[in-house]
Design a protein around this motif. Structure first.
Motif, PDB file in Angstrom:
ATOM      1  N   SER A 142      32.402 -11.684  27.227  1.00 45.17           N
ATOM      2  CA  SER A 142      32.953 -11.787  25.445  1.00 45.17           C
ATOM      3  C   SER A 142      33.864 -10.980  25.258  1.00 45.17           C
ATOM      4  CB  SER A 142      31.560 -11.466  24.845  1.00 45.17           C
ATOM      5  OG  SER A 142      30.245 -12.490  25.264  1.00 45.17           O
TER       6      SER A 142
ATOM      7  N   ALA B  47      35.628 -11.062  21.521  1.00 45.12           N
ATOM      8  CA  ALA B  47      35.335 -10.106  20.664  1.00 45.12           C
ATOM      9  C   ALA B  47      35.865  -8.619  20.890  1.00 45.12           C
ATOM     10  CB  ALA B  47      33.748  -9.972  20.793  1.00 45.12           C
TER      11      ALA B  47
ATOM     12  N   THR C  85      33.892 -13.753  16.625  1.00 42.04           N
ATOM     13  CA  THR C  85      32.324 -13.807  17.111  1.00 42.04           C
ATOM     14  C   THR C  85      32.336 -14.740  18.159  1.00 42.04           C
ATOM     15  OG1 THR C  85      31.948 -15.646  15.357  1.00 42.04           O
ATOM     16  CG2 THR C  85      31.673 -13.409  14.650  1.00 42.04           C
ATOM     17  N   ILE C  86      31.371 -14.460  19.240  1.00 45.09           N
ATOM     18  CA  ILE C  86      30.947 -15.228  20.425  1.00 45.09           C
ATOM     19  C   ILE C  86      29.794 -15.803  20.231  1.00 45.09           C
ATOM     20  CG2 ILE C  86      30.580 -15.425  23.282  1.00 45.09           C
ATOM     21  CD1 ILE C  86      33.465 -14.598  22.065  1.00 45.09           C
ATOM     22  N   GLU C  87      29.831 -16.900  19.492  1.00 48.41           N
ATOM     23  CA  GLU C  87      28.429 -17.719  19.113  1.00 48.41           C
ATOM     24  C   GLU C  87      28.323 -19.154  19.583  1.00 48.41           C
ATOM     25  OE1 GLU C  87      28.499 -17.192  14.780  1.00 48.41           O
ATOM     26  OE2 GLU C  87      27.088 -15.460  14.861  1.00 48.41           O
TER      27      GLU C  87
ATOM     28  N   ILE D   2      31.506  -3.747  17.802  1.00 52.56           N
ATOM     29  CA  ILE D   2      30.875  -4.984  18.269  1.00 52.56           C
ATOM     30  C   ILE D   2      29.335  -5.124  18.066  1.00 52.56           C
ATOM     31  CG2 ILE D   2      30.676  -6.248  20.195  1.00 52.56           C
ATOM     32  CD1 ILE D   2      33.467  -5.058  20.961  1.00 52.56           C
TER      33      ILE D   2
ATOM     34  N   GLU E 215      24.026  -9.860  17.938  1.00 56.45           N
ATOM     35  CA  GLU E 215      22.960 -10.348  17.182  1.00 56.45           C
ATOM     36  C   GLU E 215      21.774 -10.680  17.973  1.00 56.45           C
ATOM     37  OE1 GLU E 215      25.570 -13.017  14.298  1.00 56.45           O
ATOM     38  OE2 GLU E 215      25.454 -13.681  16.044  1.00 56.45           O
TER      39      GLU E 215
ATOM     40  N   LEU F 151      26.373 -11.899  11.741  1.00 59.04           N
ATOM     41  CA  LEU F 151      27.786 -11.771  11.668  1.00 59.04           C
ATOM     42  C   LEU F 151      28.588 -12.648  10.780  1.00 59.04           C
ATOM     43  CD1 LEU F 151      28.240 -11.729  15.419  1.00 59.04           C
ATOM     44  CD2 LEU F 151      28.980  -9.907  13.993  1.00 59.04           C
TER      45      LEU F 151
ATOM     46  N   VAL G  80      32.174  -8.043  11.301  1.00 58.96           N
ATOM     47  CA  VAL G  80      32.645  -7.354  12.276  1.00 58.96           C
ATOM     48  C   VAL G  80      32.691  -8.250  13.334  1.00 58.96           C
ATOM     49  CG1 VAL G  80      31.724  -4.983  11.426  1.00 58.96           C
ATOM     50  CG2 VAL G  80      30.275  -6.693  12.637  1.00 58.96           C
ATOM     51  N   ASP G  81      33.247  -7.988  14.739  1.00 55.73           N
ATOM     52  CA  ASP G  81      33.189  -8.655  15.711  1.00 55.73           C
ATOM     53  C   ASP G  81      31.759  -8.519  16.318  1.00 55.73           C
ATOM     54  OD1 ASP G  81      35.845  -9.506  15.415  1.00 55.73           O
ATOM     55  OD2 ASP G  81      36.522  -8.302  17.211  1.00 55.73           O
ATOM     56  N   GLY G  82      31.480  -9.558  17.023  1.00 56.12           N
ATOM     57  CA  GLY G  82      30.172  -9.693  17.608  1.00 56.12           C
ATOM     58  C   GLY G  82      29.688 -10.805  18.438  1.00 56.12           C
ATOM     59  N   ILE G  83      28.464 -10.755  19.352  1.00 55.94           N
ATOM     60  CA  ILE G  83      28.179 -11.807  20.156  1.00 55.94           C
ATOM     61  C   ILE G  83      26.876 -12.135  20.003  1.00 55.94           C
ATOM     62  CG2 ILE G  83      27.728 -11.915  22.546  1.00 55.94           C
ATOM     63  CD1 ILE G  83      29.740  -9.379  23.131  1.00 55.94           C
ATOM     64  N   GLN G  84      26.535 -13.341  20.089  1.00 60.43           N
ATOM     65  CA  GLN G  84      25.273 -13.804  19.923  1.00 60.43           C
ATOM     66  C   GLN G  84      24.647 -14.252  21.323  1.00 60.43           C
ATOM     67  OE1 GLN G  84      25.002 -18.098  18.414  1.00 60.43           O
ATOM     68  NE2 GLN G  84      24.220 -17.028  16.772  1.00 60.43           N
ATOM     69  N   GLY G  85      23.663 -13.501  21.853  1.00 62.07           N
ATOM     70  CA  GLY G  85      23.109 -13.854  23.057  1.00 62.07           C
ATOM     71  C   GLY G  85      21.921 -14.423  23.089  1.00 62.07           C
TER      72      GLY G  85
ATOM     73  N   VAL H 192      29.111  -4.094  27.372  1.00 63.13           N
ATOM     74  CA  VAL H 192      30.426  -3.969  26.413  1.00 63.13           C
ATOM     75  C   VAL H 192      30.820  -2.747  26.151  1.00 63.13           C
ATOM     76  CG1 VAL H 192      30.935  -4.161  23.876  1.00 63.13           C
ATOM     77  CG2 VAL H 192      29.630  -5.986  25.239  1.00 63.13           C
TER      78      VAL H 192
END
Ligand SMILES: Cc1ncc(C[n+]2csc(CCOP(=O)(O)OP(=O)(O)O)c2C)c(N)n1
Ligand code: SF4
Lengths: 363, 248
Positions: A82, A209, A220-222, B49, B52, B61, B66-71, B83
């Motif tokens: 990501s 990201a 955003t990685i979504e 980062i 979520e 987000l 902000v930057d981010g990731i949904q895992g 990360v």
């Protein structure tokens, strides 16, 4: 080009490091454990070098982690991918099952990464002997939802290294996860190899990201949609990508097919046995050739279509399972030739003579 | 003097953009707001980062720029581990509910904490699964009703409420573990300070920090917001005492 002698599992590590691997996250399992162990020895040797004030051999390889499970491993890979890093995980069948949820998320979010499966016997705990029973899982999905993995099937220690490097290129090119699918023999077998200079392709990752510091935009990685329309659009883009990969990246090897009436087809270790059997049959004057898929997805349907549209009227499929790969072969053949399956399962690889016998039955 | 001159000038929030989808009176919205304020105050927005959870705050987000990731559900600590280790200069946060962190993701949080990963965890304990419609969480109180404990949680069926701060406090690595709440202005101020401390610990490379936030779910608890905060204050804090468990 230097000649090396090593196990298939070790060759994967060499290939990955030459491809600029930055992070490796995994959990031990036979017959894949040499991968995590070899990474560990390289990683900690470099840390020792640093302590002595020397330069590390692999300066890019910054993170090695034995995680608490395959779930954690694949999700760590998701994290690394990501933020635009080159990351990888390796396991064997039961561990790969555990990774499937993460693989589906990674595919949805279009994150490049390499997943290695050194297949053992299944289902369940099965055995530590080689099988190819994870074919469907690798090629048809495995996790939930519509997605595809780029799947490469090496058949030598040389290719274990080469395909790992190639897979880093392909996965980065298409922003898609990829799997190296090898049976346990290939992982454990020692052979000499020459390091190919597979050129390492670098791709910009403006989507990653963490890029907010560079461009001020939110990244955003979504992959979550509250209404159908945007999801339809997103999935269409995925589908288009899969079609592009299908159009451009099919790879296979053919051997003595030009005048063949019969073709034998197999991937991984059985393809080597099949090749030897083709030679034995040729000595007897039988017109037989070999088709070996290198990419299992995208699958080389066309070569089967072409060959069976012309002279070939018998196809012998050799695989280490009840018969999974055979279904794709049939899709390529589309009824134009007789497809005969020679399945070997439970951890036994057929001999050349056995395959020859099956060829003779088809004559 | 004009009256307006007496009103203090607050800076425009940069991180928190508000207009959340949360139910009226839900603690997630308050928590997002104070988290955004802390990020602004520390001037770290572009370095953050945020990972979520899967839960009501799965779209955090959208409200926190902000930057981010949904895992996947529960796996944020594994994602955050990679990360932070690959990009140590980033400020890495996970924001997780009690289903996410204390049920499906218990293994990931326990091991991340035990390794002393250098990210900060915001753990929202609302004693229920909000997003999926109010099923029992590991943190549901004994006797508390949920859609899967229609007659109230019973010990013989479902064991005891899981206390995450206390559990993690048995580990050597964590440097900061605090349980706060949001039931009144004073608690909100404390929660805000705790968030700041957890993030500052990361900036100062001290170690793993987790802030557990006792929150509400008026919708699934079938209470008004006022009733729900009273429940947090009077019932939840009995089982989940507020305070600092670890501060090194
Ligand atoms: C693997 C998996 N299992 C189950 C779900 C369904 N699910 C989504 S959120 C959730 C629980 C959310 O509860 P919590 O973490 O307490 O967060 P809240 O919604 O209360 O903020 C569940 C069970 C899922 N998304 N993925
Ligand atoms: S369901 Fe509960 S936790 Fe979710 S937004 Fe509504 S009140 Fe908040």
């Amino acid at each position: 080009m230097s000649k090396l002698y090593m196990k298939g599992n070790e060759a994967i590590v060499e290939g990955a490091l030459r491809a600029g691997l930055e992070g490796f996250f995994s959990y031990p399992i036979t017959p894949a454990s040499e991968i995590i162990e070899t990474f560990a020895s390289k990683y900690f040797a470099d840390r020792e070098r640093e302590k002595r004030g020397e330069k590390p051999l692999y300066p890019k390889f910054r993170v090695f982690m034995q995680m608490e499970s395959e779930l954690a491993s694949i999700n760590a890979v998701m994290g690394g991918a990501s933020i635009g890093c080159r990351v990888m995980t390796a396991s064997s069948s039961p561990g790969i099952s555990l990774k499937q949820e993460g693989i589906s998320y990674i595919a949805a979010c279009e994150l490049p990464c390499v997943i290695v499966n050194i297949m053992r016997g299944g289902p369940g705990l099965g055995s530590i002997q080689p099988e190819q029973g994870d074919y469907f899982q690798a090629v048809k999905g495995g996790g939930h939802g519509d997605y595809r993995l780029i799947v490469l099937a090496p058949n030598s220690v040389q290719e274990m290294a080469e395909h790992t490097m190639l897979l880093f290129n392909l996965t980065n090119k298409y922003r898609n996860p990829g799997m190296l699918l090898a049976d346990g023999y290939l992982g454990q077998m020692k052979e000499s190899l020459e390091f190919p200079e597979v050129p390492i392709e670098e791709y910009e990752k403006p989507w990653a990201a963490g890029n907010m510091e560079l461009d001020g935009e939110q990244h955003t990685i979504e992959f979550l949609f509250l209404t159908p329309e945007p999801m339809v659009e997103a999935k269409k883009r995925l589908l288009e990508k899969y079609k592009t990969i299908e159009a451009n990246e099919v790879r296979y090897e053919t051997y003595k097919v030009d005048d063949a009436k019969i073709i034998v087809t197999a991937f991984g270790t059985p393809s080597r046995v099949a090749k030897a059997a083709v030679d034995l049959a040729r000595e007897k004057g039988i017109k037989v050739g070999l088709v070996r898929p290198i990419t299992l997805w995208p699958f080389p349907y066309k070569i089967y279509t072409n060959l069976t549209s012309n002279q070939v009227d018998r196809v012998l499929v050799v695989e280490l399972s009840f018969g999974q790969f055979v279904e794709d072969v049939r899709l390529g053949v589309e009824g134009r030739a007789e497809v005969r399956l020679f399945p070997k399962f439970g951890g036994i690889v057929p001999t050349e003579e056995e395959v020859l016998e099956k060829i003779m039955e088809l004559v | 003097m004009r009256v307006s001159a007496l009103i203090p000038k607050y800076p425009e929030p940069e991180t928190y953009v508000g207009r959340t989808h949360y139910c009226p009176g839900c603690g997630h919205a308050t928590l997002h707001k104070i988290l955004g304020e802390v990020i602004d105050e520390l001037g770290i927005r572009k370095k953050v980062i945020l990972v979520e959870p899967v839960g009501c705050s799965v779209l955090a987000l959208r409200y926190l720029k902000v930057d981010g990731i949904q895992g996947p559900h529960g796996r944020a600590p594994a994602i955050a581990t990679a990360v932070k280790r690959l990009k140590p200069e980033k400020i890495v946060l996970t924001y997780q509910g009690d289903g996410d962190l204390a049920a499906i993701g218990t293994n990931e949080i326990l091991h991340a904490a035990n390794r002393g990963e250098l990210f900060s965890v915001i753990f929202v304990n609302n004693a229920v699964y909000g997003m999926t419609g109010g099923q029992m969480a590991p943190t549901t109180l004994i006797g508390q009703k949920s859609t899967t404990t229609p007659t109230g949680r019973m010990i013989e069926y479902a064991g005891y409420p899981l206390r995450i701060c206390e559990l993690l406090n048995t580990l050597d690595a964590p440097v900061y573990l605090e349980r706060v709440s949001l039931y009144d202005v004073e608690q909100i101020a404390r929660a805000r300070a705790a968030l700041k401390k957890a993030i500052t610990n990361q900036i100062e490379k001290k170690g793993f920090s987790l802030v557990e936030v006792l929150s509400n779910c008026p919708t699934n608890w079938k209470m008004t917001p006022e009733e729900s905060w009273r429940f947090v204050k009077e019932e939840m804090t009995k089982i989940f005492p507020l305070g600092i468990f670890r501060d090194r």
